[in-house]
Scaffold this active site. Structure first.
Site, PDB file in Angstrom:
ATOM      1  N   GLU A 102       0.942  -1.202   0.157  1.00 52.97           N
ATOM      2  CA  GLU A 102       0.031  -0.111   0.002  1.00 52.97           C
ATOM      3  C   GLU A 102       0.904   1.422   0.040  1.00 52.97           C
ATOM      4  O   GLU A 102       1.922   1.318   0.752  1.00 52.97           O
ATOM      5  CB  GLU A 102      -1.164   0.077   1.295  1.00 52.97           C
ATOM      6  N   GLU A 139      -2.126  11.901   2.474  1.00 52.83           N
ATOM      7  CA  GLU A 139      -2.908  11.643   3.727  1.00 52.83           C
ATOM      8  C   GLU A 139      -2.654  12.587   4.980  1.00 52.83           C
ATOM      9  O   GLU A 139      -1.663  12.920   5.121  1.00 52.83           O
ATOM     10  CB  GLU A 139      -2.279  10.014   4.155  1.00 52.83           C
TER      11      GLU A 139
END
Length: 651
Positions: A145, A150
């Site tokens: 991932e 973010e």
């Protein structure tokens, strides 16, 4: 070591070095070519909308594409950018469903390359929010991932995080503008991952106030680098569409070390979303100076805030100008062709079953067939609502004599629930509706696996009309019988004497013994979904098949009353066949006929039952598809009642 061996080893080492150097130089000499891009409407049309429960346990309700468009959560702005926001008008119950938002995902998976996202606006620094632009493999965490953008709550600096399985260390002395706070990407040491904290202004309110900017990620088999460029500092090579990473300067994150990136990070799909609270934002809610309505629970305080302050989330939206994918030596045209050929999802596939005049026909199933020419005397199942609504009785007439190798074509139209049912009630002295000399089952003692229109065995079970019952059922490998009233292949129990074969319109020989009613039940083949041929997970289109799973249903007892002056005994049987539906399931339709046997006067006097029987094919159909099941049953009931009353009167 012998001199020759030494020279050989040294030579091999030199050759290997030369090959590696040549490969490196070739790669360095290559330039990135645009392989794929999205902007404006293509985000709505070419990405999937995720509308299930949030895997990160957020206080959110992800909506589908239709709802998102109708409610204005996604749209194309006047400037051509893509807007993706959240509901900022509804006050919610903290114990009910979460705030409405959108999560979109690419339809395909991508590997190494250069990925560039131009963002005009990202969700601001707002308590309870957790926006992200990230990628993930099919098998998490083994396929990895990559969290490119973010942040949570009031954060104003981006956090770049990698996750994978096992151990994956990136603690090398890599030059970057961000700060490496955790060097272990593998789950072996927890779920934190390897983390790089970006520079201030790379996220949230400061990012938006500066007019947005561009993020670029270069992903190779040895490293992952991520750059952030404010709007005023975008490299010229990026603006021109000819990116040169050597001119990008120092990346904000440079993740490289002993980790095998080729093994730990496989093909990924890209995701853009905005969730609320959840495993990260909710658990650190108190650390962000956000209001704590429940001092004992940061998570509950987060949920309470998100539910009761809708206006706070007006700025929690993405506005994206474009996302572009660059790869070495791959042009946009060739990439699109490869993507279409290998990763696109087929919504509907036309499947053809070519039948030969053999008992065991082959059933080829071509992949992604778009057109199938139909030979003469072919019956085709309609696949659209209009076709089903306008079927004529021509599709349910008796079968003409076939001269060639007919075919049965079945088209499947995705998730259609339309159904084609054909029911025939014959009041004449008919026992079987034949197909052709080459494809009909024997009427008495014939081959039970004789093909129907070349397809082995329509699902048939017949009530015995002889002293020794022998109901026969045959299986078919591909498509079942289509909606044709006289196209059912039936097998009648063998009677004493010479076996007779029913052809396209005549009975070759007459049985020498009268049929006697011995049963009041008929077996019908039932469809089992488990027998349906399936396509793979990305392609649809299959032929419905069925195996015989007999069940018993009652039928009227055979009449022993003399018909037409009491000189004959009438016995009835029903044959069932499965009619395929576009959804891959089938329904059973019954064909009922009367077999009449008339002994001679001498036989009646002597008590010896040696007469002749006549079997004729029906000449017309009493009713055809288009009627409701209730109307069909009414027709059968009235006809049957009239017949019984007539026989009783004659008796």
């Amino acid at each position: 070591m012998a001199p020759s061996s030494l020279f050989l080893s040294v030579g091999s080492l030199i050759a290997s070095s030369l090959v590696s150097a040549t490969a490196l130089e070739a790669r360095q000499s290559q330039t990135y070519q645009l392989a794929e891009s999205w902007q404006g409407e293509s985000f709505i049309n070419d990405w999937n909308f995720f509308d299930r429960a949030d895997p990160t346990n957020g206080y959110v309700t992800y909506v589908n594409q239709s709802f998102a468009e109708q409610s204005g959560l996604v749209k194309v702005t006047q400037s051509g950018s893509f807007y993706m926001g959240v509901d900022y008008e509804s006050t919610l119950n903290p114990n009910g469903p979460g705030r409405e938002s959108v999560r979109i995902e690419t339809k395909n998976y991508y590997t190494e390359g250069l990925y560039v996202i131009d963002i005009e606006h990202m969700p601001g620094s707002i308590c309870g929010t957790w926006p992200a632009f990230w990628s993930v493999g099919k098998d998490w965490p083994n396929d990895g991932e990559i969290d490119i953008i973010e942040g949570v709550n009031l954060q104003k600096a981006n956090k770049i995080v990698l996750h994978t399985s096992g151990s994956c260390d990136v603690s090398g002395s890599n030059d970057m503008t961000g700060t490496l706070s955790s060097s272990e990407c593998g789950e072996a040491s927890g779920t934190v991952g390897c983390v790089v904290k970006g520079t201030n202004g790379s996220s949230g309110d400061p990012f938006n106030e500066a007019g947005g900017g561009v993020y670029a990620m270069e992903w190779t088999d040895t490293f992952i680098k991520i750059w952030f460029f404010p709007r005023s500092q975008i490299p010229a090579s990026l603006s021109s569409g000819n990116p040169d990473t050597s001119s990008f300067g120092t990346p904000m994150a440079h993740l490289q070390g002993s980790c095998d990136f080729a093994e730990r990070f496989k093909a990924q799909k890209f995701i853009i979303d905005t969730t609320f609270c959840g495993d990260w934002a909710g658990n650190v809610f108190a650390e962000s100076t956000c209001p704590m309505s429940d001092p004992s629970s940061p998570m509950q305080s987060c949920v309470n805030y998100v539910a009761q302050n809708p206006a706070a989330f007006k700025e929690a939206y993405w506005e994206i100008n474009s996302i572009k994918v660059y790869q070495y030596g791959v042009s946009a045209a060739s990439s699109a062709a490869v993507s279409q050929a290998t990763a696109s999802k087929v919504e509907g596939t036309l499947v053809s079953v070519q039948a030969a005049n053999t008992a065991t026909p082959t059933v080829p199933v071509p992949a992604e067939t778009t057109a199938v020419p139909q030979p003469a005397q072919t019956n085709t199942v309609a696949t659209s609502a209009a076709d089903y609504a306008t079927q004529s009785s021509a599709e349910t007439t008796t079968v003409p004599a076939a001269t060639g190798a007919p075919s049965v074509s079945a088209a499947e139209g995705g998730d259609s629930e339309l159904e084609s049912t054909s029911t025939v009630y014959v009041t004449s002295t008919t026992t079987i509706c034949p197909v052709a000399e080459s494809s009909s089952a024997a009427a008495a003692g014939g081959k039970k696996d004789a093909p129907f229109n070349g397809v082995s065995g329509a699902e048939v079970a017949a009530t015995s009309v002889a002293a020794a019952p022998a109901a026969a059922t045959s299986e078919h490998p591909g498509a079942d019988a289509i909606a044709n009233s006289a196209a059912a292949t039936s097998t009648v129990a063998k009677s004493e004497g010479v076996a007779s074969q029913l052809t396209a319109g005549a009975l070759s020989e007459i049985p020498t013994a009268p049929p006697e009613p011995v049963s009041q039940a008929v077996s019908t083949g039932s469809f089992d979904d488990s027998d349906t041929a399936q396509g793979d997970s990305e392609e649809h289109g299959s032929i419905a098949s069925a195996s015989a799973a007999p069940s018993t249903i009652p039928v009227p007892a055979s009449s022993s009353a003399a018909a037409l002056g009491g000189s004959s005994i009438a016995s009835s049987f029903a044959s069932s066949r499965l009619v395929p539906r576009p959804t891959g399931s089938s329904t059973a339709a019954s064909v009922t006929a009367i077999a009449t046997w008339s002994p001679t006067a001498g036989e009646r006097a002597s008590g010896t039952a040696k007469g002749s029987a006549t079997l004729t094919a029906p000449s017309e159909v009493v009713f055809t598809p288009g009627l409701s099941n209730g109307a069909n049953r009414m027709s059968v009931g009235l006809s049957g009642l009239i017949g019984v009353m007539f026989i009783a009167a004659l008796a």
